[in-house]
Design an enzyme around this catalytic site. Structure first.
Site, short mmCIF file in Angstrom:
data_model
loop_
_atom_site.label_atom_id
_atom_site.label_comp_id
_atom_site.label_asym_id
_atom_site.label_seq_id
_atom_site.Cartn_x
_atom_site.Cartn_y
_atom_site.Cartn_z
N GLY A 56 0.85 -1.32 -0.11
CA GLY A 56 0.10 0.08 -0.24
C GLY A 56 0.79 1.33 0.08
N HIS A 57 2.08 1.21 -0.80
CA HIS A 57 2.88 2.38 -0.81
C HIS A 57 3.63 2.41 -2.10
CE1 HIS A 57 5.48 -0.78 1.43
NE2 HIS A 57 6.31 -0.29 0.40
N ALA A 58 4.51 3.40 -2.71
CA ALA A 58 5.21 3.33 -3.38
C ALA A 58 6.56 3.85 -2.99
CB ALA A 58 4.87 4.17 -4.64
N ARG A 103 2.48 -0.57 -5.17
CA ARG A 103 2.39 -2.06 -4.78
C ARG A 103 1.64 -2.39 -3.64
NH1 ARG A 103 7.95 -2.05 -3.77
NH2 ARG A 103 7.91 -0.22 -5.40
#
Length: 140
Positions: A56-58, A103
């Site tokens: 839940g981040h990049a 992702r």
């Protein structure tokens, strides 16, 4: 290191060497050879509860290589214009993720272990944790 950044076109599944032996198989990873970056950090996820999601981040600059060491899980990648889902379930196959890709990891099987090889040490400044900010940084 590759200049790959911000497009799913640069993310890819890679097979690692597999040395078969009746006593058990062996697989290895060498930075700069099997992955295009020097490995500066290794971490792994385990005991993920059923139905839970991770990620839940990049990352702004981090290159990663994700391997299902045991069991299976899915990796959903998003570059802001397109998405792809990869099912990882072999310890000799991994997924290269370039910087600036959102992702999420889900669909963890019981007993799964996710190992991640990373190009840099941990830095909170390298994260986009808000999808809107990520999209803005992508120019979308």
């Amino acid at each position: 290191m590759s200049d790959a950044i911000g497009s799913l076109d640069f993310c890819k599944r890679l097979d690692l060497p597999k040395i078969s032996d009746p006593r058990g198989n062996l697989t290895f990873v060498e930075g700069g050879r099997h992955v295009e970056f020097d490995i500066r950090r290794v971490y792994y996820l385990y005991d993920v509860p059923g139905g839970a999601e991770r990620g839940g981040h990049a990352h702004k600059d981090l290159h990663q290589f994700i391997i299902a060491m045991s069991g299976s899980f899915d990796v959903v990648l998003d570059d802001g214009t397109k998405k792809a889902r990869y099912h990882l379930n072999r310890s000799y196959t991994g997924l290269y993720v370039c910087p600036m890709i959102w992702r999420e990891l889900d669909n963890f099987s019981s007993g799964s272990v996710c190992m991640v090889l990373a190009s840099n040490r941990y830095s909170e400044d390298d994260y986009y944790r808000d999808y809107g900010q990520f999209m803005k940084a992508q120019g979308l």
